[in-house]
Design a protein around this motif. Structure first.
Motif, mmCIF file in Angstrom:
data_model
loop_
_atom_site.group_PDB
_atom_site.id
_atom_site.type_symbol
_atom_site.label_atom_id
_atom_site.label_comp_id
_atom_site.label_asym_id
_atom_site.label_seq_id
_atom_site.Cartn_x
_atom_site.Cartn_y
_atom_site.Cartn_z
ATOM 1 N N ASP A 15 -2.775 -1.035 -9.428
ATOM 2 C CA ASP A 15 -3.282 -2.119 -9.416
ATOM 3 C C ASP A 15 -2.284 -3.405 -9.455
ATOM 4 O OD1 ASP A 15 -2.169 -1.813 -12.013
ATOM 5 O OD2 ASP A 15 -4.061 -2.923 -13.109
ATOM 6 N N SER A 16 -1.153 -3.178 -9.011
ATOM 7 C CA SER A 16 -0.189 -4.075 -8.821
ATOM 8 C C SER A 16 -0.482 -5.050 -7.750
ATOM 9 C CB SER A 16 1.534 -3.564 -8.833
ATOM 10 O OG SER A 16 2.326 -4.702 -8.704
ATOM 11 N N ALA A 17 -0.771 -6.342 -7.807
ATOM 12 C CA ALA A 17 -1.056 -7.361 -6.772
ATOM 13 C C ALA A 17 -0.230 -8.733 -6.970
ATOM 14 C CB ALA A 17 -2.391 -7.482 -6.661
ATOM 15 N N ASP A 68 0.742 -1.086 -0.029
ATOM 16 C CA ASP A 68 -0.153 -0.068 -0.003
ATOM 17 C C ASP A 68 0.951 1.170 -0.096
ATOM 18 O OD1 ASP A 68 -2.171 -1.645 0.024
ATOM 19 O OD2 ASP A 68 -2.604 -1.381 2.091
ATOM 20 N N ARG A 69 1.940 1.498 0.733
ATOM 21 C CA ARG A 69 2.986 2.446 0.975
ATOM 22 C C ARG A 69 3.626 2.480 -0.300
ATOM 23 N NH1 ARG A 69 3.428 0.747 6.260
ATOM 24 N NH2 ARG A 69 5.070 -0.693 5.690
ATOM 25 N N ALA A 70 3.922 1.543 -1.101
ATOM 26 C CA ALA A 70 4.614 1.406 -2.300
ATOM 27 C C ALA A 70 3.668 1.932 -3.626
ATOM 28 C CB ALA A 70 5.157 0.104 -2.814
ATOM 29 N N ARG A 71 2.475 1.600 -3.461
ATOM 30 C CA ARG A 71 1.541 2.082 -4.358
ATOM 31 C C ARG A 71 1.216 3.761 -3.830
ATOM 32 N NH1 ARG A 71 -1.261 -2.360 -2.911
ATOM 33 N NH2 ARG A 71 -1.091 -3.937 -4.479
ATOM 34 N N ALA A 72 1.246 4.122 -2.840
ATOM 35 C CA ALA A 72 0.983 5.383 -2.413
ATOM 36 C C ALA A 72 2.337 6.442 -2.864
ATOM 37 C CB ALA A 72 0.840 5.802 -0.892
ATOM 38 N N ARG A 73 3.389 5.812 -2.898
ATOM 39 C CA ARG A 73 4.667 6.564 -3.298
ATOM 40 C C ARG A 73 5.126 6.455 -4.638
ATOM 41 N NH1 ARG A 73 7.105 3.648 1.437
ATOM 42 N NH2 ARG A 73 7.620 2.089 0.249
ATOM 43 N N ARG A 74 4.030 5.796 -5.439
ATOM 44 C CA ARG A 74 4.082 5.464 -6.864
ATOM 45 C C ARG A 74 5.234 4.623 -7.386
ATOM 46 N NH1 ARG A 74 0.193 8.365 -9.603
ATOM 47 N NH2 ARG A 74 1.192 8.717 -11.372
ATOM 48 N N GLU A 75 5.752 3.744 -6.575
ATOM 49 C CA GLU A 75 6.803 2.828 -7.029
ATOM 50 C C GLU A 75 6.296 1.629 -7.729
ATOM 51 O OE1 GLU A 75 10.007 2.389 -3.592
ATOM 52 O OE2 GLU A 75 7.918 2.324 -2.711
ATOM 53 N N ILE A 76 5.194 1.276 -7.353
ATOM 54 C CA ILE A 76 4.373 0.287 -8.297
ATOM 55 C C ILE A 76 3.025 0.902 -8.704
ATOM 56 C CG2 ILE A 76 5.650 -1.514 -6.830
ATOM 57 C CD1 ILE A 76 3.068 -2.130 -5.310
ATOM 58 N N ALA A 77 2.595 0.099 -9.864
ATOM 59 C CA ALA A 77 1.187 0.407 -10.149
ATOM 60 C C ALA A 77 0.041 0.455 -9.284
ATOM 61 C CB ALA A 77 0.770 -0.419 -11.520
ATOM 62 N N VAL A 111 15.406 -10.418 -9.296
ATOM 63 C CA VAL A 111 14.072 -11.501 -9.290
ATOM 64 C C VAL A 111 12.768 -10.722 -8.808
ATOM 65 C CG1 VAL A 111 13.265 -13.723 -8.842
ATOM 66 C CG2 VAL A 111 15.768 -13.306 -9.335
ATOM 67 N N VAL A 112 12.913 -10.166 -7.737
ATOM 68 C CA VAL A 112 11.573 -9.901 -7.174
ATOM 69 C C VAL A 112 11.023 -8.626 -7.658
ATOM 70 C CG1 VAL A 112 10.359 -9.419 -4.942
ATOM 71 C CG2 VAL A 112 12.004 -11.327 -4.938
ATOM 72 N N LEU A 113 11.733 -7.481 -7.511
ATOM 73 C CA LEU A 113 11.320 -6.227 -8.083
ATOM 74 C C LEU A 113 10.734 -6.400 -9.393
ATOM 75 C CD1 LEU A 113 13.621 -3.732 -6.382
ATOM 76 C CD2 LEU A 113 11.303 -3.942 -5.912
ATOM 77 N N PRO A 114 11.311 -6.967 -10.561
ATOM 78 C CA PRO A 114 10.771 -7.186 -11.659
ATOM 79 C C PRO A 114 9.267 -7.630 -11.724
ATOM 80 C CG PRO A 114 13.104 -7.700 -11.807
ATOM 81 C CD PRO A 114 12.456 -7.589 -10.378
ATOM 82 N N THR A 115 8.849 -8.178 -10.693
ATOM 83 C CA THR A 115 7.411 -8.850 -10.905
ATOM 84 C C THR A 115 6.571 -7.891 -10.673
ATOM 85 O OG1 THR A 115 7.496 -9.579 -8.271
ATOM 86 C CG2 THR A 115 8.457 -11.088 -9.889
ATOM 87 N N PHE A 116 6.880 -6.510 -9.946
ATOM 88 C CA PHE A 116 5.917 -5.526 -9.749
ATOM 89 C C PHE A 116 5.772 -4.837 -11.007
ATOM 90 C CE2 PHE A 116 7.227 -6.798 -5.580
ATOM 91 C CZ PHE A 116 6.097 -6.791 -4.762
ATOM 92 N N ARG A 117 4.699 -4.223 -11.327
ATOM 93 C CA ARG A 117 4.530 -3.267 -12.416
ATOM 94 C C ARG A 117 4.966 -1.844 -11.802
ATOM 95 N NH1 ARG A 117 -1.144 -3.222 -13.734
ATOM 96 N NH2 ARG A 117 -0.361 -1.688 -15.285
ATOM 97 N N TYR A 118 5.458 -1.429 -12.986
ATOM 98 C CA TYR A 118 6.301 0.123 -12.876
ATOM 99 C C TYR A 118 7.789 -0.245 -12.585
ATOM 100 C CZ TYR A 118 2.212 3.406 -12.200
ATOM 101 O OH TYR A 118 1.387 4.274 -12.165
ATOM 102 N N GLY A 119 8.300 -1.254 -12.284
ATOM 103 C CA GLY A 119 9.839 -1.418 -12.501
ATOM 104 C C GLY A 119 10.134 -0.390 -10.807
ATOM 105 N N ALA A 120 9.810 -1.038 -9.912
ATOM 106 C CA ALA A 120 10.101 -0.290 -8.405
ATOM 107 C C ALA A 120 11.529 -0.188 -8.116
ATOM 108 C CB ALA A 120 9.343 -0.906 -7.579
ATOM 109 N N ARG A 121 12.466 0.557 -8.674
ATOM 110 C CA ARG A 121 13.576 0.402 -8.009
ATOM 111 C C ARG A 121 14.171 1.621 -7.360
ATOM 112 N NH1 ARG A 121 17.445 -3.455 -10.021
ATOM 113 N NH2 ARG A 121 16.513 -4.767 -11.260
#
Length: 185
Positions: free
Chosen positions: A139-141, A128-137, A175-185
Motif C-alpha cells: 500500500d506504499s503510495a 508496481d515492480r518494487a511492490r512485486a519484488r517486496r521492496e516496498i509495502a 532522503v527519498v528511499l526512507p519515504t517508502f514503507r518497508y525501507g527499500a534498500r
C-alpha cells in the motif's frame, strides 16, 4: 518562416518561463503565437497537450520504461535522466516545470509517454515492480520521488551546484528511499 506548431511551442515555453503554468491558457497561447484559438483547440484540444508537446520536444528524454531490477537504481536512473534533461535550461523554465508537476500531474504522466521519459515523475510501473519484488509495502503510495528529486535538482542547478552521480545516490539513499514503507534498500 516558423511553422505554426513551432510558434505555439515557442509561445508555450516563453509563457512558462515568464509567467508560469497557472496562468497558461489556450487563449494566452493563441494571442502570443498569433494563432487562431480554434486552430489550437482543433490541433491540441487543451493546454496540457500543448505543454506536453512543447516541453517534450525541449527536454532530453530517456527510455520510456526503465527497469533496472531494483527500486533504488530505478530512482537513481530517473533522477539522472531528469538532471540531464534540464541541463542548459533557464531557471525560470525549470521553476515552471516544478510548478507544472505540482499543479497538474497529468502533464507529467503524459510527458512520460511522449518520446520517452524525462524524469520529472517516477513511472507507476517502477512502484508496481518494487511492490512485486517486496521492496516496498503493497500500500506504499508515496510521492517521495516527485516531491523531492525535481525540486532539489532544480535548486542545485539554479544555484550552479553540481548534480553528479554521487550526489544523486546520496539523495536517493538518505532522503527519498526512507519515504517508502518497508525501507527499500
Amino acid at each position: 518562416m516558423r511553422s505554426m506548431p513551432h510558434r505555439v511551442h515557442e509561445a508555450c515555453i516563453d509563457h512558462l518561463s515568464e509567467q508560469g503554468y497557472a496562468t497558461l491558457t489556450l487563449d494566452a497561447l493563441a494571442e502570443r503565437s498569433r494563432t487562431p484559438l480554434s486552430v489550437l483547440v482543433e490541433r491540441w484540444g487543451d493546454r496540457q497537450a500543448v505543454v506536453v508537446e512543447a516541453v517534450g520536444a525541449l527536454l532530453k528524454a530517456g527510455p520510456a520504461d526503465l527497469d533496472t531490477g531494483a527500486l533504488k537504481t530505478d530512482l537513481i536512473q530517473q533522477a539522472t535522466t531528469f538532471a540531464r534533461s534540464i541541463a542548459g535550461h533557464s531557471a525560470q523554465l525549470l521553476g515552471a516545470l516544478i510548478e507544472v508537476e505540482r499543479i497538474d500531474p497529468v502533464v507529467c504522466e503524459r510527458l512520460a509517454t511522449y518520446g520517452g521519459h524525462h524524469g520529472l515523475a517516477l513511472p507507476s510501473a517502477s512502484l508496481d515492480r518494487a511492490r512485486a519484488r517486496r521492496e516496498i509495502a503493497p500500500d506504499s503510495a508515496t510521492r517521495g520521488y516527485e516531491d523531492i528529486i525535481p525540486q532539489v535538482i532544480v535548486a542545485r542547478r539554479v544555484s550552479h551546484q553540481d548534480v553528479d552521480a554521487a550526489f544523486i545516490e546520496e539523495l536517493v539513499d538518505s532522503v527519498v528511499l526512507p519515504t517508502f514503507r518497508y525501507g527499500a534498500r
